[in-house]
Design an enzyme around this catalytic site. Structure first.
Site, PDB file in Angstrom:
ATOM      1  N   SER A  11       1.417  -1.204   0.113  1.00 21.38           N
ATOM      2  CA  SER A  11       0.195   0.033   0.007  1.00 21.38           C
ATOM      3  C   SER A  11       0.760   1.405  -0.224  1.00 21.38           C
ATOM      4  O   SER A  11       0.579   2.406  -0.651  1.00 21.38           O
ATOM      5  CB  SER A  11      -0.684  -0.067   1.251  1.00 21.38           C
ATOM      6  OG  SER A  11      -1.813  -0.926   1.130  1.00 21.38           O
ATOM      7  N   ARG A  33       1.099   4.675  -2.874  1.00 21.66           N
ATOM      8  CA  ARG A  33       0.867   5.929  -2.441  1.00 21.66           C
ATOM      9  C   ARG A  33       2.293   6.221  -2.437  1.00 21.66           C
ATOM     10  O   ARG A  33       2.365   7.805  -3.338  1.00 21.66           O
ATOM     11  CB  ARG A  33       0.249   5.757  -0.976  1.00 21.66           C
ATOM     12  CG  ARG A  33      -1.261   5.625  -1.373  1.00 21.66           C
ATOM     13  CD  ARG A  33      -0.990   4.578   0.334  1.00 21.66           C
ATOM     14  NE  ARG A  33      -2.998   4.822   0.322  1.00 21.66           N
ATOM     15  CZ  ARG A  33      -3.049   3.956   0.047  1.00 21.66           C
ATOM     16  NH1 ARG A  33      -2.274   2.183  -0.596  1.00 21.66           N
ATOM     17  NH2 ARG A  33      -4.834   3.912   0.221  1.00 21.66           N
ATOM     18  N   ARG A  55     -13.750  -6.722 -10.980  1.00 18.66           N
ATOM     19  CA  ARG A  55     -13.706  -5.755  -9.049  1.00 18.66           C
ATOM     20  C   ARG A  55     -14.435  -4.913  -9.687  1.00 18.66           C
ATOM     21  O   ARG A  55     -14.403  -3.989 -10.228  1.00 18.66           O
ATOM     22  CB  ARG A  55     -12.489  -6.251  -8.962  1.00 18.66           C
ATOM     23  CG  ARG A  55     -11.736  -7.440  -8.619  1.00 18.66           C
ATOM     24  CD  ARG A  55      -9.972  -6.978  -8.302  1.00 18.66           C
ATOM     25  NE  ARG A  55     -10.376  -6.470  -6.550  1.00 18.66           N
ATOM     26  CZ  ARG A  55      -9.148  -6.390  -6.703  1.00 18.66           C
ATOM     27  NH1 ARG A  55      -8.010  -6.533  -6.421  1.00 18.66           N
ATOM     28  NH2 ARG A  55      -9.051  -5.519  -4.496  1.00 18.66           N
ATOM     29  N   SER A  76     -13.395   1.403   2.958  1.00 13.04           N
ATOM     30  CA  SER A  76     -12.294   0.983   1.844  1.00 13.04           C
ATOM     31  C   SER A  76     -11.477   2.102   2.000  1.00 13.04           C
ATOM     32  O   SER A  76     -11.657   3.098   1.630  1.00 13.04           O
ATOM     33  CB  SER A  76     -13.024   0.938   0.655  1.00 13.04           C
ATOM     34  OG  SER A  76     -12.052   0.742  -0.352  1.00 13.04           O
ATOM     35  N   ASP A  95      -6.718  -8.180   4.534  1.00 16.16           N
ATOM     36  CA  ASP A  95      -6.239  -8.853   3.463  1.00 16.16           C
ATOM     37  C   ASP A  95      -5.219 -10.387   4.495  1.00 16.16           C
ATOM     38  O   ASP A  95      -5.029 -11.781   3.662  1.00 16.16           O
ATOM     39  CB  ASP A  95      -5.014  -8.009   3.263  1.00 16.16           C
ATOM     40  CG  ASP A  95      -5.489  -6.846   2.328  1.00 16.16           C
ATOM     41  OD1 ASP A  95      -6.938  -7.242   1.985  1.00 16.16           O
ATOM     42  OD2 ASP A  95      -4.779  -6.017   2.070  1.00 16.16           O
ATOM     43  N   ARG A 110     -12.408 -14.448  -1.558  1.00 13.62           N
ATOM     44  CA  ARG A 110     -11.513 -14.919  -0.434  1.00 13.62           C
ATOM     45  C   ARG A 110     -12.159 -15.948   0.159  1.00 13.62           C
ATOM     46  O   ARG A 110     -12.068 -16.909   0.646  1.00 13.62           O
ATOM     47  CB  ARG A 110     -10.806 -14.387  -0.369  1.00 13.62           C
ATOM     48  CG  ARG A 110      -9.584 -14.003  -1.091  1.00 13.62           C
ATOM     49  CD  ARG A 110      -8.984 -12.695  -0.361  1.00 13.62           C
ATOM     50  NE  ARG A 110      -7.609 -12.482  -1.296  1.00 13.62           N
ATOM     51  CZ  ARG A 110      -6.955 -11.509  -0.859  1.00 13.62           C
ATOM     52  NH1 ARG A 110      -6.595 -10.371  -0.016  1.00 13.62           N
ATOM     53  NH2 ARG A 110      -6.027 -10.848  -2.242  1.00 13.62           N
ATOM     54  N   ARG A 138      -2.569 -13.996  -2.116  1.00 16.03           N
ATOM     55  CA  ARG A 138      -2.642 -14.271  -0.664  1.00 16.03           C
ATOM     56  C   ARG A 138      -3.890 -15.358  -0.862  1.00 16.03           C
ATOM     57  O   ARG A 138      -3.291 -16.297   0.238  1.00 16.03           O
ATOM     58  CB  ARG A 138      -3.791 -13.212   0.009  1.00 16.03           C
ATOM     59  CG  ARG A 138      -3.222 -11.698  -0.768  1.00 16.03           C
ATOM     60  CD  ARG A 138      -3.483 -11.303   0.911  1.00 16.03           C
ATOM     61  NE  ARG A 138      -2.515  -9.667   0.693  1.00 16.03           N
ATOM     62  CZ  ARG A 138      -1.784  -9.072   0.381  1.00 16.03           C
ATOM     63  NH1 ARG A 138      -0.481  -9.889   0.959  1.00 16.03           N
ATOM     64  NH2 ARG A 138      -2.011  -8.104   0.036  1.00 16.03           N
TER      65      ARG A 138
HETATM   66  O1  SPQ Z   1      -4.381  -3.271  -4.959  1.00 21.06           O
HETATM   67  P1  SPQ Z   1      -5.977  -4.593  -4.460  1.00 21.06           P
HETATM   68  O2  SPQ Z   1      -5.500  -5.976  -5.308  1.00 21.06           O
HETATM   69  O3  SPQ Z   1      -6.971  -4.504  -4.200  1.00 21.06           O
HETATM   70  O4  SPQ Z   1      -4.625  -5.733  -3.405  1.00 21.06           O
HETATM   71  C1  SPQ Z   1      -5.386  -6.348  -1.714  1.00 21.06           C
HETATM   72  C2  SPQ Z   1      -4.941  -7.115  -1.231  1.00 21.06           C
HETATM   73  O5  SPQ Z   1      -5.104  -8.608  -0.969  1.00 21.06           O
HETATM   74  O6  SPQ Z   1      -3.855  -6.992  -1.626  1.00 21.06           O
HETATM   75  C3  SPQ Z   1      -7.052  -6.525  -2.032  1.00 21.06           C
HETATM   76  F1  SPQ Z   1      -6.983  -7.528  -2.613  1.00 21.06           F
HETATM   77  O7  SPQ Z   1      -5.351  -4.907  -0.809  1.00 21.06           O
HETATM   78  C4  SPQ Z   1      -6.044  -4.168  -0.562  1.00 21.06           C
HETATM   79  C5  SPQ Z   1      -6.662  -3.930   0.072  1.00 21.06           C
HETATM   80  O8  SPQ Z   1      -7.606  -5.391   0.639  1.00 21.06           O
HETATM   81  C6  SPQ Z   1      -4.575  -2.972  -0.717  1.00 21.06           C
HETATM   82  C7  SPQ Z   1      -5.510  -1.489  -0.123  1.00 21.06           C
HETATM   83  C8  SPQ Z   1      -4.981   0.062  -0.382  1.00 21.06           C
HETATM   84  O9  SPQ Z   1      -3.567  -0.355  -0.351  1.00 21.06           O
HETATM   85  O10 SPQ Z   1      -5.377   0.705  -0.751  1.00 21.06           O
HETATM   86  C9  SPQ Z   1      -6.883  -1.663   0.239  1.00 21.06           C
HETATM   87  C10 SPQ Z   1      -7.541  -2.444   0.576  1.00 21.06           C
HETATM   88  O11 SPQ Z   1      -8.419  -2.858  -0.010  1.00 21.06           O
HETATM   89  P2  SPQ Z   1     -10.146  -1.610   0.240  1.00 21.06           P
HETATM   90  O12 SPQ Z   1     -10.630  -2.122  -0.650  1.00 21.06           O
HETATM   91  O13 SPQ Z   1     -10.104  -2.415   2.101  1.00 21.06           O
HETATM   92  O14 SPQ Z   1      -9.511  -0.380   0.596  1.00 21.06           O
END
Ligand code: SPQ
Length: 420
Positions: A20, A24, A119, A160, A308, A339, A381
């Site tokens: 993450s 960023r 998605r 989220s 995650d 998942r 994962r």
């Molecule tokens: O980037 P991506 O594919 O959505 O990756 C995942 C992961 O498991 O690595 C989710 F599938 O992580 C997200 C996490 O679930 C990464 C993230 C972020 O960097 O802001 C936030 C989370 O998702 P969300 O939908 O809750 O905002």
């Protein structure tokens, strides 16, 4: 691929950089004025997709192992990409880009792989449209017509960080102030980094306010190790007898440490050392030793703090005495794969007593299990969680796609097999 079984989990591991934060750093570094120097960058497939997208918008980015230099061009320095931006498997890249691209003076389009195309993007398209954004479609490919944006006051329907961040990034370009109200606290790396770069942002518990910003200042970003990657070894070492694993330099931002709270609640032996803070992000070395785990209930506002990690927490539940209930986790259905369904279907192959529910799963643990031929559904994962499960099962196991671990942890199998 046959999963080679290790005899014990003993050693020290340095997991790769936080996914993450790495995303960023590249995105905000591109929008900042000046040179953003990133160390500890995760060179996994998802973050490389982010780099690729920004290079396609005229940003010079140099990669040397886990050091990345981003030559930022300011909030209005991106140029129109000459092709559709491709975000691979990365939900973070796709959704955050929507927030940035909505307020540009040019048009753009985004798509990703088969998983990304399934998605839901409506969750970002809807609030961005309220800001005046013009985005066609709620699934990729998305077509974005750059336009002037106005601030909104938005109460999030789901927890989220991606939706929150997309709105905040659009808010940098919007007239008036933009307020995002969270229902539960999700990861706050964007807020911390924007604050460090000098954006006009204010965080009041669950409410975040951002105002139009003319200038972001480039900073140096030291990316800590990803707790979501450390989680696989935390669970393995908790269960495998005679184990002791130290994972160094792991990010322990409180919005991400639900895994530590849950494992401790289950009876895990976890200690944190060398705790310190760097640019607002807390970091520690985490040592985990074998212990006897017991079942627990996981739900409510801890879910965004470990979303995650739920597949690997499910592995811990299999080897815990008693019942573990995971609830309030519907969000798992819209990740790289569903998942909840994937964990339940694959775990059943080993004879595990597991039931799918509408918002999670129930696992009756503490019984021995057999190996199996696992499917990963192309989900990094799932691949890593099933590989840990395979270590703890009686007999041999295979997984159909070990490669997908590269999305977040390119050296996962080297680190796993290096523990003996
Ligand atoms: O980037 P991506 O594919 O959505 O990756 C995942 C992961 O498991 O690595 C989710 F599938 O992580 C997200 C996490 O679930 C990464 C993230 C972020 O960097 O802001 C936030 C989370 O998702 P969300 O939908 O809750 O905002």
């Amino acid at each position: 691929m046959q999963i080679r079984k290790i005899k014990k989990a003993v050693g020290t591991i340095k997991v790769p950089g936080d996914k993450s934060i790495s995303h960023r750093a590249v995105m905000l570094g591109s929008l900042a004025n000046g040179i953003t120097s990133v160390s500890g960058f995760l060179s996994g497939a998802d973050c490389l997709s982010t780099i690729d997208c920004f290079r396609n918008m005229g940003i010079e980015i140099n990669i040397d192992d886990d050091n990345v230099i981003v030559y930022g061009k300011g909030l209005h320095g991106l140029k129109q990409p000459n092709k559709m931006l491709y975000t691979g498997n990365s939900g973070t890249t796709t959704r955050l880009l929507c927030g940035i691209l909505a307020g540009q003076k040019f048009n753009s389009s985004i798509t990703g792989d088969a998983s990304i195309q399934k998605r839901p993007m409506g969750r970002v398209v809807k609030p961005l449209s309220m800001m005046g954004a013009k985005i066609e479609n709620e699934f990729c490919p998305l077509y974005i017509t750059g336009t002037n944006l106005k601030g909104i006051d938005y109460k999030m329907p789901v927890a989220s960080a991606q939706v929150k961040t997309a709105i905040l990034l659009a808010g940098l370009y919007a007239n008036d102030e933009t307020v995002v109200r969270e229902i539960e606290k999700s990861r706050d790396h964007t807020e911390l980094m924007l604050g460090a770069m000098g954006a006009d942002i204010n965080v009041d518990d669950l409410n975040i306010t951002v105002r139009k910003t003319e200038n972001l200042s480039a900073i140096d970003v030291n990316v800590p190790g990803d707790i979501s990657s450390a989680a696989f070894f935390m669970v393995l070492a908790s269960i495998m007898p005679n184990s002791e694993v130290t994972i160094t330099n792991v990010g322990i931002n409180p919005t991400r440490t639900g895994i530590i709270d849950v494992l401790k609640d289950m009876g895990a032996d976890i200690t944190l050392e060398n705790v310190h803070t760097n640019a607002g992000e807390s970091i520690a070395d985490i040592t985990v030793r074998s212990s006897n785990l017991k079942g627990t209930t996981i739900g409510g506002d801890i879910i965004p703090r470990l979303i995650d990690e739920l597949p690997i927490i499910a592995v811990a539940a299999v080897f815990a005495d008693g019942t573990t209930t995971i609830k309030d986790a519907e969000e798992l259905k819209v990740k790289e794969t569903n998942r909840i369904r994937a964990v339940v279907d694959e775990f059943k192959k080993c004879g595990i007593d597991i039931t799918e529910t509408d918002d999670g799963m129930i696992i009756h643990g503490g019984k021995s299990i057999s190996g199996a031929d696992f499917k990963t559904y192309g989900d990094h994962r799932m691949a890593m969680s099933l590989s840990v499960l395979a270590q703890l099962a009686d007999g041999d196991s295979t997984i159909d796609d070990s490669q997908c671990a590269c999305v977040s942890y390119p050296n996962f199998f080297d680190d796993l097999y290096g523990l003996e």
